[in-house]
Design an enzyme around this catalytic site. Structure first.
Site, PDB file in Angstrom:
ATOM      1  N   GLU A 151     -47.942  37.406 -26.598  1.00  0.00           N
ATOM      2  CA  GLU A 151     -47.282  37.284 -27.892  1.00  0.00           C
ATOM      3  C   GLU A 151     -47.004  38.666 -28.476  1.00  0.00           C
ATOM      4  O   GLU A 151     -47.826  39.573 -28.337  1.00  0.00           O
ATOM      5  CB  GLU A 151     -48.168  36.484 -28.859  1.00  0.00           C
TER       6      GLU A 151
ATOM      7  N   GLU B 228     -44.578  31.532 -37.868  1.00  0.00           N
ATOM      8  CA  GLU B 228     -45.822  30.782 -37.999  1.00  0.00           C
ATOM      9  C   GLU B 228     -46.532  31.253 -39.262  1.00  0.00           C
ATOM     10  O   GLU B 228     -46.500  32.442 -39.598  1.00  0.00           O
ATOM     11  CB  GLU B 228     -46.723  31.019 -36.786  1.00  0.00           C
TER      12      GLU B 228
END
Length: 401
Positions: free
Chosen positions: A205, A316
């Site tokens: 990520e 997110e």
């Protein structure tokens, strides 16, 4: 009078142990600080308060990992995707890339890498030594079963998803400084490469994040993460555990990125590429056009060792539901996707690297929104922006409670 004094003490104790500093042993903190803060050839005091230590490559954190005691560090990628498309810029738009504040003060010497010095208070804000610098288990976008009860802390996503077999992904990510309601909540925009099932999910990520509990302020910072077991025991943010091999002397992972985009004003962005070096097998990270930040060795992983089966792009947030209400933490700019350019956040020039090492637009993508009334996404294609999407939202509102 005494009763009031005792009540005040209890309130302070609750704050310190619940939402602030944890009860972590001083000796444990000292050991971790000694492990994380390597000897520095030079230290740079950033304008945001960070201290950047320039650590010689011989003291690289990767050597703390038992698998890499004798690792030979690869300073540059040895292979690239066959068709590395240059981003097409719309000259009518005010498009810029970000910088890092510490670089306005100085740079690290040759054969050294910039590492943010870990402070005692950073560790004390963690729940435990074991969880410092780590995400919660199973922090990965997936549909919530209809019968799953609401928890006090939830994750919300607005992302674009593609499935298949991939050797990389890229995008240009717009940079904002969203409001985050509490120090233990975060808001981020990132690229996920993943493989495996829920318990053995492997991820790579990278993107930007606002997370005071981890960084000590509400500035957007460039971060990376990895896990090889669904966020259970392996992996961490940037260099808080050994795993990622940082090689750039000009880019500090976890450092503040600026300037940020403004509504109706200039839009700033972070070009980010991740791909598998076919010769070494390592997964490389590049930002801007020419900064090779470093790599995740393939041997860190199990299901992600050779190929990713999922790529996600998007935002997110975490929601603590303080007061039993939805958080007001914003995703992206805090504006919904349909508000478009100069208001909503975006990902543009989205591409994947296939197993033939070709970088190209993804096929068969689908948007996923876990709370559409709070945060949403609107994808599209354009001659200048390629595959793109707008995303984000304000959190709590009349329809999101």
């Amino acid at each position: 009078m005494m009763a009031s004094f005792v009540l005040i003490i209890l309130i302070i104790a609750t704050i310190v142990t619940g939402n602030g500093f944890s009860n972590i042993d001083d000796a444990e903190v000292d050991r971790l600080l000694k492990k994380l803060n390597k000897p520095a050839l030079k230290s740079i005091k950033s304008l945001d308060g960070d201290i950047i230590d320039c650590v010689h490559m011989k003291n690289h954190p990767i050597y703390d990992h038992p698998l890499f005691k004798n690792h030979t560090i690869q300073m540059r990628p040895s292979s690239f995707p066959k068709e590395w498309n240059n981003e097409s810029l719309n000259t009518q738009n005010k498009s810029n890339v970000m910088t890092q504040l510490w670089r306005t003060i100085g740079r690290c010497p040759k054969n050294s890498i910039p590492i943010i010095r870990t402070r005692r208070e950073d560790i004390l804000q963690a729940k435990s030594i074991r969880t410092y610098g780590k995400k919660e288990p199973n922090s990965f976008p997936q549909p919530k079963p209809d019968n799953k009860p609401r928890t006090n802390r939830t994750h919300s996503y607005s992302i674009l998803v593609t499935k298949g077999r991939f050797h990389g992904a890229k995008a240009t990510i717009s940079l904002w400084k969203p409001y985050v309601q509490t120090l233990r909540e975060f808001s981020l925009a990132q690229i996920w490469l993943a493989s495996g099932t829920s318990r053995d999910t492997n991820t790579i990520e990278a993107g930007w994040q606002v997370y005071k509990s981890l960084y000590g302020d509400y500035n957007p910072r460039y971060f990376i993460y990895w896990t090889a077991d669904g966020y259970q025991d392996t992996g961490c943010y940037y260099l808080k555990c050994p795993g990622f091999v940082h090689v750039s002397q000009d880019f500090a992972i976890g450092a503040t990125v600026s300037p940020v985009s403004s509504v109706g004003g200039s839009q700033y962005q972070i070009p980010t590429s991740i791909w598998r070096d076919t010769r070494s097998g390592h997964w490389w990270l590049k930002v801007y056009d020419n900064i090779f930040v470093g790599y995740w060795p393939s041997s860190l992983f199990t299901t992600l060792k050779d190929v990713a089966t999922d790529v996600h792009w998007g935002g997110e947030i975490t929601n603590n539901r303080d007061g039993s209400q939805h958080t007001t933490t914003k995703m992206g700019s805090g504006h919904f996707a349909e508000e478009g350019y100069e208001k909503a956040s975006y990902f543009k020039n989205i591409e994947i690297v296939d197993e033939g090492e070709i970088m190209k637009p993804p096929v068969g993508t689908s948007p996923f929104m876990s709370e559409e009334t709070c945060y949403n996404i609107k994808p599209g294609t354009d001659v200048h922006w390629g595959t793109y999407f707008f995303f984000g939202g304000p959190g709590r509102n009349a329809k999101c409670k």
